[in-house]
Design a protein around this motif. Sequence first.
Motif, PDB file in Angstrom:
ATOM      1  N   LEU A 176       0.836  -1.197   0.000  1.00 15.44           N
ATOM      2  CA  LEU A 176       0.000   0.000   0.000  1.00 15.44           C
ATOM      3  C   LEU A 176       0.875   1.252   0.000  1.00 15.44           C
ATOM      4  O   LEU A 176       1.890   1.323   0.685  1.00 15.44           O
ATOM      5  CB  LEU A 176      -0.884   0.027   1.253  1.00 15.44           C
ATOM      6  CG  LEU A 176      -2.131  -0.861   1.255  1.00 15.44           C
ATOM      7  CD1 LEU A 176      -2.802  -0.785   2.607  1.00 15.44           C
ATOM      8  CD2 LEU A 176      -3.097  -0.442   0.163  1.00 15.44           C
ATOM      9  N   ARG A 197      -5.776  12.980   4.697  1.00 18.31           N
ATOM     10  CA  ARG A 197      -6.201  11.991   3.706  1.00 18.31           C
ATOM     11  C   ARG A 197      -7.478  12.478   3.013  1.00 18.31           C
ATOM     12  O   ARG A 197      -8.586  12.026   3.320  1.00 18.31           O
ATOM     13  CB  ARG A 197      -6.472  10.631   4.354  1.00 18.31           C
ATOM     14  CG  ARG A 197      -5.284   9.966   5.014  1.00 18.31           C
ATOM     15  CD  ARG A 197      -4.248   9.464   4.012  1.00 18.31           C
ATOM     16  NE  ARG A 197      -3.252   8.663   4.687  1.00 18.31           N
ATOM     17  CZ  ARG A 197      -2.205   9.163   5.348  1.00 18.31           C
ATOM     18  NH1 ARG A 197      -2.032  10.489   5.408  1.00 18.31           N
ATOM     19  NH2 ARG A 197      -1.337   8.366   5.938  1.00 18.31           N
ATOM     20  N   LYS A 235      -9.352   3.964   9.636  1.00 11.67           N
ATOM     21  CA  LYS A 235      -8.446   4.795   8.834  1.00 11.67           C
ATOM     22  C   LYS A 235      -7.373   5.471   9.688  1.00 11.67           C
ATOM     23  O   LYS A 235      -6.550   6.227   9.172  1.00 11.67           O
ATOM     24  CB  LYS A 235      -9.226   5.879   8.080  1.00 11.67           C
ATOM     25  CG  LYS A 235     -10.376   5.370   7.222  1.00 11.67           C
ATOM     26  CD  LYS A 235      -9.913   4.445   6.108  1.00 11.67           C
ATOM     27  CE  LYS A 235     -11.076   4.065   5.193  1.00 11.67           C
ATOM     28  NZ  LYS A 235     -10.678   3.059   4.169  1.00 11.67           N
ATOM     29  N   TRP A 256     -10.341  10.175   1.852  1.00 13.44           N
ATOM     30  CA  TRP A 256     -11.239   9.554   2.818  1.00 13.44           C
ATOM     31  C   TRP A 256     -12.170  10.577   3.468  1.00 13.44           C
ATOM     32  O   TRP A 256     -12.765  10.318   4.521  1.00 13.44           O
ATOM     33  CB  TRP A 256     -10.444   8.836   3.907  1.00 13.44           C
ATOM     34  CG  TRP A 256      -9.619   7.682   3.391  1.00 13.44           C
ATOM     35  CD1 TRP A 256      -9.847   6.948   2.258  1.00 13.44           C
ATOM     36  CD2 TRP A 256      -8.445   7.130   3.998  1.00 13.44           C
ATOM     37  NE1 TRP A 256      -8.888   5.974   2.118  1.00 13.44           N
ATOM     38  CE2 TRP A 256      -8.011   6.060   3.175  1.00 13.44           C
ATOM     39  CE3 TRP A 256      -7.717   7.409   5.149  1.00 13.44           C
ATOM     40  CZ2 TRP A 256      -6.895   5.288   3.456  1.00 13.44           C
ATOM     41  CZ3 TRP A 256      -6.606   6.646   5.443  1.00 13.44           C
ATOM     42  CH2 TRP A 256      -6.195   5.600   4.603  1.00 13.44           C
ATOM     43  N   GLU A 289      -2.294   5.557   1.685  1.00 15.02           N
ATOM     44  CA  GLU A 289      -3.429   4.636   1.737  1.00 15.02           C
ATOM     45  C   GLU A 289      -3.449   3.848   3.042  1.00 15.02           C
ATOM     46  O   GLU A 289      -4.403   3.129   3.331  1.00 15.02           O
ATOM     47  CB  GLU A 289      -3.381   3.668   0.544  1.00 15.02           C
ATOM     48  CG  GLU A 289      -3.641   4.328  -0.804  1.00 15.02           C
ATOM     49  CD  GLU A 289      -5.069   4.864  -0.931  1.00 15.02           C
ATOM     50  OE1 GLU A 289      -5.959   4.308  -0.261  1.00 15.02           O
ATOM     51  OE2 GLU A 289      -5.280   5.832  -1.675  1.00 15.02           O
TER      52      GLU A 289
END
Length: 297
Positions: A25, A154, A52, A157, A29
């Motif tokens: 990854l 991020r 996350k 997300w 990510e």
Amino acid sequence: MKKTFIALFALLFSLLSSGATAESLAPNEKPIPIVASFSIIADMINEIGGDKVDVQSLVGPDEEPHNHEVLPADIKALAQSEIIAINGLKFEEWLTPAIKASETKAKLLVTSAGIKARSLVVQEDTLVDPHAWQSIRNGQIYATNIAKALIAARPQWADHFRQRAKNYIQQMKELDAKTDQQLSAIPESKRFLVTMHNAMGYWAGDYGFKTLSLYGYNPEAQPKPRDVANMIAKIRENKIGVLFPEHHESDAALKQVAKDSGAQIGPALFTGSLSEKAPHYLDLFKANSKTIIDALQ
């Protein structure tokens, strides 16, 4: 036999492939590595971040967060983090040297940013009350600040963080309304909150309570004889019947005040950390509110 071999080979290939994918990854990510100063902040981040985020709390449940002995493992965690989340309001002054020593490149998230801080004047010095999380209305500001920081880290997300923050804030609003309604049965004359150190001021301010404490915002301070005498006089004057200890603090001095004033010692409040009986921030708020309401009815 041949079919069994093929099935086993397919299963093995699938497991190896999934493992390789996880290892390969891209950095952006993977869950966001975050260090939180103490357990309440860590829990808020976990509620909003879900899978996350990878959160480590320097001060764990049932530990005193005002002062913490920084360990080598803490320095390492700070160095490897992407976000360092603190309460702010001069609560974690012990953490500043550790952040500097770690040479971390992490971004600092001050979760209390934007909150109107309470203050206390002690011998001509104005001290800031750092316990802003005790107000669940402030908790909504904490959640908003956390969500913004996670989205910035991020952006892909963003929807995930926004939805979880929205749900979390809605739970806080419902708890606030429920608590306000339950407290309507408590007359103004009984709305006194007496504790060892002044950690419940934001909760008290939300619901029209007056606070009394043996000392200010630092639980390691020692009450002076004059302060003890003044508290006993106020307890008698206002006919206060219940005093509240704190779950991770000695209540010896408060017991003496209760004995000398004729008041009783109530159940302990959760002030600075989570616990087995209050493993999450919302649990802490519910437990404290219920303790106070039940004791004063």
